[in-house]
Design an enzyme around this catalytic site. Structure first.
Site, PDB file in Angstrom:
ATOM      1  CB  THR A  36     -14.632   2.248  76.006  1.00  0.00           C
ATOM      2  OG1 THR A  36     -13.607   1.685  76.813  1.00  0.00           O
ATOM      3  CG2 THR A  36     -15.953   2.086  76.704  1.00  0.00           C
ATOM      4  NE  ARG A  68     -29.733 -26.765  75.440  1.00  0.00           N
ATOM      5  CZ  ARG A  68     -31.022 -26.534  75.645  1.00  0.00           C
ATOM      6  NH1 ARG A  68     -31.774 -26.038  74.663  1.00  0.00           N
ATOM      7  NH2 ARG A  68     -31.578 -26.805  76.795  1.00  0.00           N
ATOM      8  CE  LYS A  81      -3.760 -20.680  66.887  1.00  0.00           C
ATOM      9  NZ  LYS A  81      -4.187 -19.823  67.952  1.00  0.00           N
ATOM     10  CB  VAL A 106       0.988 -22.936  68.256  1.00  0.00           C
ATOM     11  CG1 VAL A 106       0.803 -23.294  66.801  1.00  0.00           C
ATOM     12  CG2 VAL A 106      -0.113 -23.499  69.124  1.00  0.00           C
ATOM     13  CG  ASN A 107       1.161 -24.435  73.617  1.00  0.00           C
ATOM     14  OD1 ASN A 107       0.638 -23.334  73.785  1.00  0.00           O
ATOM     15  ND2 ASN A 107       0.476 -25.558  73.544  1.00  0.00           N
ATOM     16  N   GLY A 155      41.453   8.518 118.931  1.00  0.00           N
ATOM     17  CA  GLY A 155      40.544   8.696 120.070  1.00  0.00           C
ATOM     18  C   GLY A 155      39.974   7.388 120.587  1.00  0.00           C
ATOM     19  CE  LYS A 156      43.378   3.108 118.598  1.00  0.00           C
ATOM     20  NZ  LYS A 156      44.464   2.517 117.896  1.00  0.00           N
ATOM     21  NE  ARG A 190      -4.888 -25.054  68.424  1.00  0.00           N
ATOM     22  CZ  ARG A 190      -6.120 -24.604  68.471  1.00  0.00           C
ATOM     23  NH1 ARG A 190      -7.131 -25.417  68.248  1.00  0.00           N
ATOM     24  NH2 ARG A 190      -6.347 -23.344  68.732  1.00  0.00           N
ATOM     25  CD  GLU A 205      -3.314   2.535  58.849  1.00  0.00           C
ATOM     26  OE1 GLU A 205      -4.062   3.517  58.949  1.00  0.00           O
ATOM     27  OE2 GLU A 205      -3.115   1.920  57.789  1.00  0.00           O
ATOM     28  CE  LYS A 209      -6.123 -22.858  72.247  1.00  0.00           C
ATOM     29  NZ  LYS A 209      -5.102 -23.077  73.270  1.00  0.00           N
ATOM     30  CG  HIS A 248       0.115 -13.894  75.990  1.00  0.00           C
ATOM     31  ND1 HIS A 248       0.124 -15.044  76.750  1.00  0.00           N
ATOM     32  CD2 HIS A 248       0.193 -14.280  74.702  1.00  0.00           C
ATOM     33  CE1 HIS A 248       0.195 -16.095  75.940  1.00  0.00           C
ATOM     34  NE2 HIS A 248       0.239 -15.663  74.697  1.00  0.00           N
ATOM     35  CB  THR A 301     -11.288  -6.659  84.798  1.00  0.00           C
ATOM     36  OG1 THR A 301     -11.071  -5.490  84.026  1.00  0.00           O
ATOM     37  CG2 THR A 301     -10.294  -6.738  85.929  1.00  0.00           C
ATOM     38  CG  HIS A 304       1.230 -19.841  79.650  1.00  0.00           C
ATOM     39  ND1 HIS A 304       0.752 -20.874  78.882  1.00  0.00           N
ATOM     40  CD2 HIS A 304       0.562 -18.740  79.248  1.00  0.00           C
ATOM     41  CE1 HIS A 304      -0.163 -20.408  78.042  1.00  0.00           C
ATOM     42  NE2 HIS A 304      -0.290 -19.101  78.242  1.00  0.00           N
ATOM     43  CD  GLU A 353      -3.720 -26.777  72.779  1.00  0.00           C
ATOM     44  OE1 GLU A 353      -2.974 -26.598  73.722  1.00  0.00           O
ATOM     45  OE2 GLU A 353      -4.549 -25.939  72.378  1.00  0.00           O
ATOM     46  CG  HIS A 411       2.881 -20.114  74.677  1.00  0.00           C
ATOM     47  ND1 HIS A 411       3.609 -19.730  73.573  1.00  0.00           N
ATOM     48  CD2 HIS A 411       1.736 -19.362  74.649  1.00  0.00           C
ATOM     49  CE1 HIS A 411       2.931 -18.806  72.901  1.00  0.00           C
ATOM     50  NE2 HIS A 411       1.797 -18.556  73.534  1.00  0.00           N
ATOM     51  CG  ASN A 413       1.137  -8.512  73.507  1.00  0.00           C
ATOM     52  OD1 ASN A 413       1.840  -9.335  74.079  1.00  0.00           O
ATOM     53  ND2 ASN A 413      -0.185  -8.491  73.606  1.00  0.00           N
ATOM     54  CG  ASP A 464      -2.270 -16.801  69.383  1.00  0.00           C
ATOM     55  OD1 ASP A 464      -2.659 -17.929  69.033  1.00  0.00           O
ATOM     56  OD2 ASP A 464      -1.664 -16.596  70.455  1.00  0.00           O
ATOM     57  CD  GLU A 498       1.521 -15.827  70.585  1.00  0.00           C
ATOM     58  OE1 GLU A 498       1.782 -16.904  69.997  1.00  0.00           O
ATOM     59  OE2 GLU A 498       1.426 -15.734  71.829  1.00  0.00           O
TER      60      GLU A 498
END
Ligand SMILES: NC(=O)c1ccc[n+]([C@@H]2O[C@H](COP(=O)([O-])OP(=O)(O)OC[C@H]3O[C@@H](n4cnc5c(N)ncnc54)[C@H](O)[C@@H]3O)[C@@H](O)[C@H]2O)c1
Length: 1598
Positions: free
Chosen positions: A46, A133, A257, A274-275, A888-889, A271, A184, A155, A294, A87, A282, A267, A278, A193, A149, A197
């Site tokens: 959205t 398929r 990459k 590139v980690n 005052g003890k 490859r 932009e 992947k 991330h 999500t 991670h 990988e 990570h 973020n 990335d 990478e």
């Protein structure tokens, strides 16, 4: 079609990655012509749809129109919009998209377009991989992360509740269209973020690319921040420079990459590279997702992994520094202490063990071994794959604290250089930038400060910089003084870099007017702290010289606006007593003034001359000679300098001297460990004052020192042989005093260091810091006006296992690391604070000096004991009371002993008994010193022999002796409470003038007071402020109650916690939102209606003195102590002590963490019952506090004002877990936007509370929508009251409102209460209880049940489900007993029941038992103790049921003798037999106590009023004045007869003198009624409302 310039990148042998700007027409055209299909489906979220969907639909529709109409039917273009966020990347999310495809009858030939970020790309890619398929798909990434990335490499995956990306496939897209114009609209945090990478790829692969990223951050940001109008950038000739740069960065990153993917698609090896970042990234992400993105986690991961490499000796600090600065330039966090991370509750869960545990399941691992991509330098990796790294190395990097393992130095003799000097680095940068020609700077310090300076010089276009030798050399091309104003809207930001701010102020005056598109003036600014640091004198001097400089905010501080007028020159007068940096600033720029400059330093003492000399010496090396004027008569040097007009000539190479302050640490290590160390870059020719440390300090301590012009070698004496220096003035090397102090701690003798007063205002108060931390080792220090004294101890006597707090000060950390090389198990907390000047200190310590350094995870070690530390919860450990004589003890100690039923012991009396001589005489005969020795011995004996059930009061002077202080500290830390009783000096003086029993001071009492107060504080675990004197607001009874409360609480005999918590009832606290709580006192009774505790909002407190101050105020400790003490005088309710910070919705400044903890600590010392601690505060502080909590409880709180936290989300779980770690009570506050949020809250609390060992949880939602949660919350709901000035939080309700709401919700059903007895028509009880119910908003009812016997009607009543309880009166107090299940001890002893309480026996509340109690005796007891504190002798008249209650009450008050008189003596004797322990003497006649014994001070009549008269002849109890013979203090008469109000007994008593108080029966009735009310409802009876209404009814009837 519109012409579009495309850059194509090849992947897996196909040029399928197309990059450019505004590609939409190209995309439509390419897809429709090269991927023929019947259906094109575009899926997006959205957020993106809002911006871009329309354009896509239009473009595709019109492109479809233009397609040649050969085919049977025109292809379809459909779009599908889903919710944004991770999500959606789930099994359900995938099924939804698939259902959409199936419903729309999509077939094998469908082409799916994934328009969006990584979420859309991963999800839609996986849908495409499995739908029918496998169908063709196209990636159109809209986030930077997507572009560089996730879209590249094929992947695809979805998440499951058990982990991210666990189900997926490799499925290559047909095309990847990279349209940089999408960026932009991307939020800037998302852009950063993605930059993580981009930086990563350059770091492992391409140094040139990295260099471009390093120096172009501003331009790159500018490219996405300026909207490209009219499709600018689509063609090359419409592309701006910034766009070119942005595109080249993206394409560069993608190319790497794509290359790696092409070589190793699945990988298996390459490859893996590139980690980089990570493995650790991670693990961090697993804990912090979704709050931290991330790329942000990977950014921190890259730095930590680079540090792993540095620790392994593979990557140099230059590499780590460049990587840090580059990531920072893109607004990325680079450490876990970044506020964006550290302030999150979940950050508390980032323990080393947890992170290692998560890394254990990394895909790259081989078996149990962890693999990390190891950088060898910027642009290259150590291996062409990830490298196996030991856990211990990773753990060390992740740990926040460090520990040095003492032992043999592997590299002795050590030879090393230290990092470049900060002062010289900054000067060299300015000189080279202003100079002519190219200068290669080597050994430049890589730190924040120099970075800021370089960036500013670039922004002024004053020079250009380039790195050589993998960053070891900085090549500066000087601009010869040509500088220009930065573009409009661009301010020069200097952070908190003081040197840069001072130097650049004058540099900016040199700027000449610039081209039109630039701003009219240069603006320099800094962070909040920088905006408080002074710069006024420099600006004044420049203004006087004709520069136009304005302060934009506060006078005398940054930000400044500086006009480009050039520097005038001529005579400049400058006040140089605050900072030598002002002088250096003008000196450095003076050659570029329009006229030659004469700089005249005015205003007295010039500070830090060595730094001025350093500047002049460096100017000479850049070709400008400054001359200092000399007085022609005396030859003395003047503070006047002549600087010629000139241009600096850059030397081709300039080697920056190492930092001399830093050099003191390795040299000191040689000194303390008896080894040899040579520092290669610092010698006698050094420009830095600290270079003298070796000769002026180490040599005098017994080291062998050899200094050449350019090197210094130190050889230490044998371990343990360092000598103290009697006195050393360190004015010229103040920063090195910390190192000297650490050595002095183990030198033989006392070292006195002077000339360092300025160190109080550095990163922290360094003098205090060193003293406090050395004290933990058992080293004594004495503070002086401009220095300190250290009393050295043999190394073996220093305490082991000390945890050193560093105040975020690099020098504190490094100084203590010197000490830690010989004192085992010393932990240096906050090891990262060394980064300011020596980022790789710990690595150098290991790799260059040769001592092993381990990481320490503070979270996993047990809290350390300190003077007010952890104690075994032994509730019988004796209490020690200390304080000034006259505090005052004795009074307080005796009252405490009586409340605890313990023995009071006065150490002075004990002394006299032991030595058979008075203290005064002992001192007179043997002198003070002998007395102190004897006193310490007695203390030792007392603490050993009287360790249980004693209150021990000590002499005021005991703390004068160090051994005695040590004994007390040990006692407080390990055994029992040591209470410092404090009282104001004035009151002590007043008291002492009247006292002569003990030796007088031989010096002014003020001096004694000042000297001892800090010792009392240091030796004690608690503090009780004596407000109990005759002038205080508290009554004698109030004082005793408070003393009892305090001592019962701190000993754990009876902690003053809210009883309703344990009883499982709902609990509430009222937030006192006053600036001064005493304002609440007139209405405190009303305000505390119903509540279980009062919250003191310390952040809102303001003393009258601070009232007018603008902005936040931190209340002083003494004001807060007084507020607590005052509150204690008016209420015994527990206090909730809250210091709410601004970010958590309060008023306490966020940055004042130290002050916040000082106040929280104060709360525990004051015996405050509940202390609110925000979970976002630093863990080590929280741990310290928890260790000291004693019997008080910690409320671990977290507040989310943003509304981001959802009760059904992950964040709240993290907050809960974080709070659970240290809170006794958990408090989570969210914000509701709909009523639904309250249901989620309720679910969360129900689940959390059903877990085993669940802790009580306060869970509420703020805002009006959250009101419901305040009703449902059962633990400590914060409430307001209509009489309060403001609510503490929006949506707060009053106690009464909540009760009414609970009733309406069916959660508080009406209960019925009764009075059983006869005749009862005139009873006051219905008025009493119903008024109470009404005031508190309780829906209950109290009614009369008059019956002729205890029969069926009563039986039915007490069995009814709505039966709430009953009062029982004459004649049924005995008859009722057979119907009850259990009796209280009091009811049993008295043999009568006046109160029935149903008590639930099952958790569902459906079964209960009937409990019989007696509150009559409590009414009597409270009536007595309101006036009389200890009862010696009492008289009870009458021998019926009520007199049994009276005797029981007197017994509870420990009356020594009770006379009992009754008309029929035999009945009195029977009664006496029933109370064998009560020491009753039966009197035949009412006043006939034996001659010569004390007359009673308490008289209680339990017979009807009519039975007693003074005069009548046939009276039964003849009354005379003899009854009131007692004269020695307060006394009281209680007449239980309830009518008339004025009985003959009371009338007579009223004439007996002031000291006789009278209590009519009605008052006792009220008191016992209050007790009943509380036993039934769990709520204090609102006496302020109940008493007047009962009295008025009573008066109306009589
Ligand atoms: N497959 C891979 O190799 C790979 C690699 C790295 C990351 N990932 C995955 O990528 C996902 C993260 O991707 P992301 O960071 O792009 O997050 P994202 O897709 O959630 O996008 C971030 C936010 O920006 C919004 N947005 C996107 N483009 C926008 C635009 N142009 N204008 C305005 N708003 C815009 C989105 O709606 C979203 O709210 C994670 O699930 C991660 O696992 C996959």
């Amino acid at each position: 079609m519109t012409a579009t310039d495309i850059l194509k990148v090849s992947i897996l042998g196909k040029e399928s990655i197309h990059c450019g700007f505004h590609l939409l027409p190209h995309i439509a055209q390419t897809v429709l012509t090269t991927l023929p299909s019947s259906t094109y489906i575009l899926v997006t979220d959205t957020n993106i749809a809002n911006f871009h969907l329309n354009a896509f639909e239009k473009e595709f529709e019109s492109a479809l129109e233009r397609l040649p109409s050969g085919a049977a039917s025109k292809p379809r273009f459909l779009s599908h919009v889903i919710a944004p966020g991770e999500t959606s990347k789930s099994r359900e999310g995938k099924a939804n998209v698939e259902d959409f495809l199936l419903l729309n009858r999509c077939t094998r030939d469908t082409v799916i377009l994934a328009l969006g970020g990584g979420v859309i790309g991963d999800l839609i890619g996986f849908v495409a991989a499995t739908f029918m398929r496998g169908v063709r798909f196209v990636q159109i990434p809209t986030t930077l992360l997507g572009m560089v990335d996730s879209s590249v490499g094929g992947k695809t995956a979805i998440d499951t509740p058990l982990g991210k990306n666990l189900i997926g496939a490799f499925w290559q897209p047909e095309y990847i269209f990279i349209d940089a114009a999408f960026l932009e609209t991307l939020p800037s945090r998302e852009f950063s973020n993605g930059m993580a990478e981009v930086v990563k790829t350059a770091a492992i692969w391409n140094e040139a690319e990295f260099g471009s990223l390093e120096s172009n951050s501003a331009e790159i940001f500018a490219a996405i921040q300026t909207p490209s109008e009219n499709y600018a950038g689509r063609t090359k000739h419409t592309r701006s420079k910034a766009q070119e740069l942005l595109l080249s960065v993206i394409v560069g990153s993608i190319s790497v990459k794509a290359h790696i993917v092409t070589i190793d698609e699945r990988e298996t090896g390459l490859r893996n590279l590139v980690n980089f970042g990570h493995t650790i990234g991670h693990a961090i992400e697993a804990v912090l997702t979704p709050t931290v993105l991330h790329g942000e986690c990977v950014s921190v991961g890259m730095i930590l992994e680079a540090e792993v490499s540095r620790q392994m000796g593979i990557l140099g600090q230059v590499g780590v520094g460049r990587l840090s600065r580059c990531l920072k330039a893109y607004n990325l966090p680079i450490s876990l202490s970044d506020p964006r991370i550290a302030s999150l509750p979940a950050a508390k869960l980032l323990t080393v063990d947890r992170l290692l545990d998560i890394m254990r399941v990394d895909k790259k691992n081989s078996g149990a071994e962890k693999k990390i991509v190891i950088l060898s330098r910027i642009g290259a990796t150590y291996e062409q794959k990830a490298t196996v790294v030991q856990d211990s190395i990773i753990a060390k990097t992740l740990s926040e604290a460090a520990k040095v393992i003492p032992g043999v130095l592997k590299h002795d003799p050590v030879k090393m250089a230290t990092p470049g000097s900060k002062s010289i680095s900054n000067r060299a940068l300015v000189l080279a930038a202003l100079g002519k020609g190219t200068c290669r700077l080597s050994n430049l310090l890589h730190s924040d400060d120099t970075q800021v300076m370089m960036t500013a010089l670039l922004e002024l276009k004053g020079a250009s910089f380039e790195w050589e030798d993998e960053g070891e050399t900085l090549v500066v091309k000087g601009g010869e003084g040509a500088l220009s104003v930065p573009p409009k809207g661009k301010e020069i930001y200097l952070g908190n870099a003081g040197t840069a701010a001072r130097f650049l102020t004058t540099v900016c005056t040199l700027v000449q007017s610039s081209p039109v598109d630039n701003a009219p003036t240069t603006i320099i600014t800094g962070n909040a702290r920088m905006k408080q640091r002074p710069i006024g004198p420099l600006v004044t001097a420049l203004q006087a010289n004709g520069s136009a400089i304005e302060f934009l905010e506060s006078e005398g501080c940054l930000p400044l606006s500086i006009a480009p007028n050039g520097l005038q020159g001529g005579n400049i007068q400058l006040a140089a007593s605050v900072s030598s940096q002002y002088v250096s600033s003008i000196l450095l720029c003076a050659p570029y003034a329009l006229e030659p400059v004469t700089l005249d330093l005015i205003g007295g003492q010039v500070i830090s001359q060595p730094y001025i000399d350093m500047t002049i010496a460096m100017m000479r090396e850049f070709g400008v000679a400054v001359t200092r004027r000399v007085d022609p008569n005396t030859g003395a040097q003047l503070n006047m300098y002549d600087i010629p007009k000139a241009t600096y000539v850059n030397p081709s190479v300039y080697s920056i001297e190492s930092d001399a302050s830093s050099a003191t640490y390795p040299l000191a290590i040689a000194a303390i460990t008896g080894t040899t160390c040579t520092i290669e870059n610092i010698g006698s020719a050094s420009l830095q004052g600290d270079a003298r440390f070796a000769i002026e300090v180490l040599e005098r301590m017994g080291c062998e020192v050899t200094q050449t012009a350019a090197s210094t070698t130190v050889r230490g004496p044998a371990v343990g042989q360092l000598k103290a220096i009697e006195e050393v003035d360190m004015e010229v090397m103040t920063d090195a005093f910390l190192t000297a102090t650490a050595l002095a701690a183990v030198a033989s003798g006392k070292t006195r260091i002077l000339g360092i007063a300025n160190q109080r205002v550095k990163e922290c108060n360094r003098i205090r810091a060193m003293m406090d931390q050395l004290a933990k080792f058992g080293v004594e220090t004495i503070e002086l006006d401009d220095g300190l004294e250290i009393i050295g101890k043999p190394i073996k006597d220093l305490k082991r296992g000390v945890s050193v707090h560093c105040y975020d000060d690099h020098r504190v950390a490094m100084a203590f690391s010197v000490l830690s090389t010989v004192v085992e198990d010393t932990i240096i907390e906050e090891k990262r604070c060394v980064e300011k000047t020596w980022p790789n200190w710990w690595d150098d310590l290991e790799n260059k000096i040769g001592l092993k350094v381990e990481g320490v995870d503070l979270a996993s070690i047990a809290p350390k004991a300190s003077a007010s530390g952890t104690r075994s919860p032994d509730t019988s450990a004796s209490v020690v009371v200390i304080g000034m004589r006259g505090s005052g003890k004795t009074f307080v100690g005796k009252a405490a002993a009586s409340a605890l039923s313990w023995t009071f012991l006065d150490a002075d009396a004990f002394f006299e008994e032991k030595h058979k001589i008075g203290v005064r005489a002992f001192v007179h005969e043997r002198g003070w010193s002998a007395f102190r020795t004897a006193e310490t011995a007695i203390l030792e004996e007392l603490l050993r022999e009287k360790a249980m059930n004693h209150v021990i009061s000590l002499g005021g002077g005991v703390v004068e002796v160090p051994e005695a202080r040590e004994l007390l500290k040990q006692y407080a830390a390990n055994r029992g409470p040591v209470v410092h009783l404090s009282r104001s000096l004035d009151e002590i003086v007043k008291y002492l003038n009247a006292e002569t029993a003990r030796p007088a001071y031989g010096e002014p009492i003020e001096d004694v007071f000042r000297r001892r107060e800090p010792w009392f504080a240091e030796c004690s675990s608690h503090n009780l402020v004596n407000h109990f004197g005759p002038n205080s607001m508290a009554s004698e009874k109030g004082s005793r109650d408070e003393i009892a409360r305090f001592f019962k609480h701190i000993t754990g005999q009876q902690p003053n916690l809210a009883p309703n918590v344990a009883a499982g009832r709902r609990t509430y606290f009222l937030s006192l939102t006053y600036p001064d709580v005493t304002q609440a006192f007139p209405q405190i009774e009303q305000l505390s209606e119903g509540v279980d505790a009062l919250e003191l909002r310390v952040d809102l407190l303001r003393s009258s003195k601070d009232y007018e101050l603008p902005g936040p105020v931190i209340p002083s400790e003494s004001f807060v102590s007084d507020q607590v003490a005052a509150l204690r005088n008016v209420t015994s309710l527990p206090i909730v002590f809250t210091v709410r910070t601004v970010s958590q919705g309060g008023a306490f400044p966020d940055a004042a963490e130290k002050e916040a903890f000082e106040l929280l600590d104060l709360a525990l010392r004051l015996g405050v019952e509940y202390v609110d601690v925000e979970v976002t505060l630093p863990t080590y502080h929280i741990r310290d506090l928890v260790a000291r909590k004693g019997f008080s409880q910690i409320i671990a709180s977290s507040h989310d004002w943003s509304g981001n936290m959802k009760w059904n989300g992950d964040l709240v779980k993290e907050q809960y877990e974080a709070a659970k770690q240290f809170g006794d009570i958990i408090k989570i506050v969210g914000k509701a936007t709909s009523i639904q949020d309250n249901f989620h809250l309720y679910d969360f609390v129900s689940k959390a509370s059903s877990l085993p060992q669940a802790k009580p949880i306060i869970a509420i939602n703020m805002g009006i929508e959250g009101q419901m949660s305040r009703i449902l919350n059962s633990m400590f709901s914060p409430v307001t009251h209509p009489l309060l000035p403001v609510k503490a939080a929006p949506g707060q309700l009053s106690f009464k409102q909540i009760q009414e709401a609970l009733h309406l919700l069916g959660l508080l059903p009406t209960q019925r209460y009764y009075l059983f007895g006869t005749p009862i028509a005139h009873s006051m009880s219905p008025t009493l209880h119903n008024t109470g119910f009404e005031v508190l908003g309780l829906p209950h009812q109290y009614e009369l049940l008059e019956t002729s016997e205890v029969g069926e009607q009563i039986k039915a009543t007490i069995a009814a489900p709505d039966f709430g309880g009953a009062s029982v009166t004459i004649p049924y107090k005995l008859d009722i007993i057979p119907l009850l299940d259990e009796l209280s001890p009091a009811a049993e002893a008295i043999g009568a029941v006046n109160t029935i309480i149903p008590q639930t026996t099952s958790s569902d509340g459906k079964s209960w038992k009937l409990y019989g109690d007696n509150s009559d005796w409590l009414g009597i007891r409270d009536s007595i103790s309101a006036y009389v504190s200890s009862v010696d002798t009492a008289l009870v008249i009458g021998a019926g049921g009520t007199s049994r209650a009276a005797i029981y009450a007197l017994q509870a008050l420990a009356a020594k003798t009770i006379y009992l008189h009754n008309r029929t003596t035999i009945k009195a004797q029977e009664l006496a037999c029933a109370f064998p322990d009560a020491r009753i003497q039966v009197l035949d006649a009412i006043e006939q106590w034996p001659e010569g014994v004390a007359p009673p001070s308490v008289i209680i009549s339990t017979v009807p009023a009519a039975a007693m008269t003074a005069a009548s002849a046939n009276n039964i109890f003849p009354l005379s004045n003899k009854l009131f013979e007692y004269r020695d203090g307060p006394a009281v008469v209680i007449d239980m007869a309830y009518k008339p109000a004025e009985t003959p007994l009371l009338t007579l008593a009223a004439q007996a003198g002031e000291h006789w108080k009278t209590v009519p029966g009605l008052e006792v009735l009220l008191k016992q009624g209050y007790v009943q009310f509380e036993k039934w409802t769990g709520r204090r009876c609102p006496k302020h409302a109940v008493a007047p209404s009962v009295r008025s009814k009573y008066n109306g009837e009589s």
